[in-house]
Enzyme design. Sequence first.
Site, mmCIF file in Angstrom:
data_model
loop_
_atom_site.group_PDB
_atom_site.id
_atom_site.type_symbol
_atom_site.label_atom_id
_atom_site.label_comp_id
_atom_site.label_asym_id
_atom_site.label_seq_id
_atom_site.Cartn_x
_atom_site.Cartn_y
_atom_site.Cartn_z
ATOM 1 N N PHE A 107 0.877 -1.187 0.000
ATOM 2 C CA PHE A 107 0.000 0.000 0.000
ATOM 3 C C PHE A 107 0.902 1.221 0.000
ATOM 4 C CE2 PHE A 107 -1.454 3.755 2.113
ATOM 5 C CZ PHE A 107 -2.722 3.959 1.607
ATOM 6 N N GLU A 108 0.630 2.148 -0.910
ATOM 7 C CA GLU A 108 1.314 3.434 -0.882
ATOM 8 C C GLU A 108 0.427 4.453 -1.557
ATOM 9 O OE1 GLU A 108 4.781 2.664 -3.360
ATOM 10 O OE2 GLU A 108 6.100 2.680 -1.630
ATOM 11 N N ILE A 109 0.338 5.633 -0.996
ATOM 12 C CA ILE A 109 -0.135 6.784 -1.760
ATOM 13 C C ILE A 109 1.034 7.752 -1.701
ATOM 14 C CG2 ILE A 109 -1.799 8.679 -1.922
ATOM 15 C CD1 ILE A 109 -3.822 6.887 -0.464
#
Length: 431
Positions: free
Chosen positions: A317-319
């Site tokens: 998960f990454e933003i």
Amino acid sequence: MAAGSSRILRYLLFAFFGVMVLYFISSSSIPRPPIPAIPTEGFHWKGSTEGPTVDEVGGEKPGALNGQITSTAAVKASVASSQPLGTAAPMTPKPTLGLSPTVSTEGKMNATFVTLARNSDLWEIVKSIRQVEDRFNRNYHYDWVFLNDKPFDSTFKKVTSALISGTTHYEEIPEEHWSYPDFIDQERARKVREEMAEKKIIYGDSVSYRHMCRFESGFFFRQPIMNKFEWYWRVEPSIELYCDIAYDPFKFMADNKKKYSFVLSLYEYVETIETLWDSTKTYMQKHPEHLVKGNAMKWLSDDDGESYNHCHFWSNFEIGNLNWLRSPAYIDFFEQLDKDGGFFYERWGDAPVHSIAAALTLKKEEIHFFNDIAYYHVPFTHCPTGDQFRLDHKCHCNPKDNFDWKGYSCTTRWFDLNKMAKPEGWEDEKN
Ligand SMILES: Nc1nc2c(ncn2[C@@H]2O[C@H](COP(=O)(O)OP(=O)(O)O)[C@@H](O)[C@H]2O)c(=O)[nH]1
Ligand SMILES: [Mg+2]
């Protein structure tokens, strides 16, 4: 006789017209199925080479097409079923069109979801897509970029584009981003894989996993399609999103000057990164100009940079901000690591690579913990602490599964470093 028969003929004609008038009156009140108003051919997902796209035929206007369809997603869903509606049986139930009403796309960010996947990942990535759409993107319609070292097949494109409410893009990765650089000694790399296989290190014997980690570390953000965007949200197959996301995290990042974000953090498997910190030190010596004052070095190291404590943000998960990844600070870091060969001579993951870069080259305030994005990727869960929070956000995770405050998580350290107050009840979730 002639006068009598002509009178009978007149009576018959009157009777006939009377019956006809009654028939027309009664038949006009029989309900008829509506005539479908959706064009019947020539639709294709964006990226297809044949025919116009939904956008090209004006499908992006919510509520268009006779009021029967409320979003681009719905148009695509109907297209994906590729039923030529002009010939459909009138009583066939319509596909479930129109999720909930769309919100205005004004103020939308220059952002995209991005997924690296194989064709064989289709039935796992669709689960993730469905969750992302249901919990967030059905209201925002952000684009979605798919990257693959092989061409995507038509089933992959058809199924994913039908589920995604934004424009989809499918790109093949160039070979130079998914192969051994010429300075890598392949014999040495092969021996390492054998040794790691014997030690039963996860993915230790895999060549493709190493190409994947190197690609995610150094190249996904430099693909030509990604150059169109400033923000990305990485999504992997088989993830879960457990709570509604009722605001735009991309906009939150921009408004609050964030560059990178996470939901789970933990200690890396030491055997896979034995010399990663040595390479990091070389970078720090060569490029002191990239080390930012007020960075999060203390989260990585307990002795002011002498050694690495193995904490990293879990990058499935990454933003994040693509311009940061494309900056000299990040590129110089990746190039140092790449030259040192650890993607192949060890098994460096993109998670510690992104994390070390973020913690050294960004101010610690530029890194955000998204408490409200409740998330699962096997085997860890981020389930926000606090009963009322989970009820308000319609969460379906079990708080017992929350990893945040467990001993193997680095999130407590993150809170302590940033002097953030831990949520009420966190201590009950420690063990
Ligand atoms: N195109 C392609 N994608 C891959 C390959 N290996 C892994 N991926 C993708 O890379 C991401 C990470 O892989 P995954 O198997 O989930 O690794 P893990 O999360 O570390 O267990 C996922 O999005 C996979 O779909 C590969 O050989 N080719
Ligand atoms: Mg994964």
